[in-house]
Design an enzyme around this catalytic site. Structure first.
Site, PDB file in Angstrom:
ATOM      1  N   HIS A  33      10.025  -0.042   7.854  1.00 15.63           N
ATOM      2  CA  HIS A  33       8.575  -0.222   7.812  1.00 15.63           C
ATOM      3  C   HIS A  33       8.206  -1.716   7.807  1.00 15.63           C
ATOM      4  CE1 HIS A  33       4.582   0.941   5.584  1.00 15.63           C
ATOM      5  NE2 HIS A  33       4.399   0.039   6.524  1.00 15.63           N
ATOM      6  N   GLU A  74      -2.977   2.591   3.481  1.00 19.90           N
ATOM      7  CA  GLU A  74      -1.829   2.049   2.748  1.00 19.90           C
ATOM      8  C   GLU A  74      -2.244   1.384   1.435  1.00 19.90           C
ATOM      9  OE1 GLU A  74       1.827   1.101   5.486  1.00 19.90           O
ATOM     10  OE2 GLU A  74       0.134  -0.102   6.127  1.00 19.90           O
TER      11      GLU A  74
HETATM   12 ZN    ZN Z   1       2.606  -1.013   7.079  1.00 20.74          ZN
END
Ligand code: ZN
Length: 274
Positions: free
Chosen positions: A156, A74
């Site tokens: 998320h 990420e």
């Molecule tokens: Zn995340």
């Protein structure tokens, strides 16, 4: 900030994020942009509560590894923020339960309910859903990064950023605390919004104090639409770059106060000849 201090602070913030349940398991990630432009980032698949200073990955601003540790997948979200905001030096991404509940419900944190949040954080918009770790996610976030200190990502979690790591963490904490209060207020019968005049005063104070500069007036979400505060760039009213909120934004209309009064007057038959 020197690398050794940054390593120590990332480990401390990781522990805090875990202890405060902003992350569980190996969720979330933290990064710091060092003075020389390199990025120090939390490693992939590692619990944030049990990291040590030697575990951190180092990359360049494109995400190219500069040591033998692998950064979280990420990291792209952090790099986007560093590119869009040259003054930002640290990013915290987590899945705090109350903030993430807003993100899952398709809601921004954008109601003028807490004076200090208007002063320091501003409203937190919701970026439309994009698959984590892909361009899809960063493209949804991109238009919102510039004018906000923190974002929600639909289905998320949350991300907050600042001039140093503690400011980024504090903003994440304020986001989560605000979301929690908003949910509790709803249980008690609903939050009462601050009136537009009070919001205007708070915006004046926050700009003079330097908590949030005039870019904050261009925030894509929330309460500024109800005030007389002018967005210098016109971005806010154009809303060209802001994605519509997936559920609560459908059919939303923005009117100035005058337009609204006019409409209400017409509806009530109060206008001459009406
Ligand atoms: Zn995340």
């Amino acid at each position: 900030m020197d690398e050794q201090t940054a390593r120590r602070e990332i480990v401390r913030v990781g522990k805090l994020m875990y202890e405060r349940s902003y992350v569980v398991s190996s969720d979330g990630n933290i990064s710091v942009r060092l003075d020389d432009g390199r990025v120090l980032a939390t490693p992939t698949q590692t619990g944030k509560g049990r990291m040590t200073e030697d575990m951190l990955a180092v990359t360049d601003l494109e995400g190219k590894p500069l040591n033998d540790r692998r950064a979280s997948s990420e990291l792209a979200m952090h790099l986007l923020i560093y590119r869009e905001r040259p003054e930002v030096r640290a990013v915290c991404h987590a899945h705090p339960p109350h903030g993430s509940a807003f993100a899952v419900a398709g809601l921004a944190i954008d109601k003028p309910i807490l004076s200090e949040v208007i002063l320091t954080l501003g409203c937190v918009p919701l970026a439309e859903y994009g698959t984590p770790s892909t361009d899809e996610l960063t493209e949804k976030m991109r238009p919102l990064v510039k004018n906000h200190h923190a974002l929600l990502m639909a289905n998320h979690g949350a991300v907050a950023y600042g001039a140093d790591l503690w400011q980024a963490f504090d903003r994440l904490e304020t986001l989560e605390h605000t979301a929690k209060i908003a949910i509790l207020a709803r249980v008690l019968g609903g939050a009462r919004d601050l009136p537009p005049e009070s919001i205007e005063k708070l915006i004046d104070i926050r700009e003079r104090a330097g908590y949030l500069d005039e870019r904050g007036r261009c925030q894509a979400c929330g309460y500024l639409h109800e005030t007389q505060v002018v967005c210098a760039t016109g971005e806010r009213d154009g809303r060209a770059t802001a994605p519509p909120a997936p559920s609560n934004g459908a059919g939303k209309i923005n009117l100035t106060r005058e337009e609204l009064i006019e409409l209400l007057s017409q509806a009530a038959g109060l206008r001459a000849g009406g």
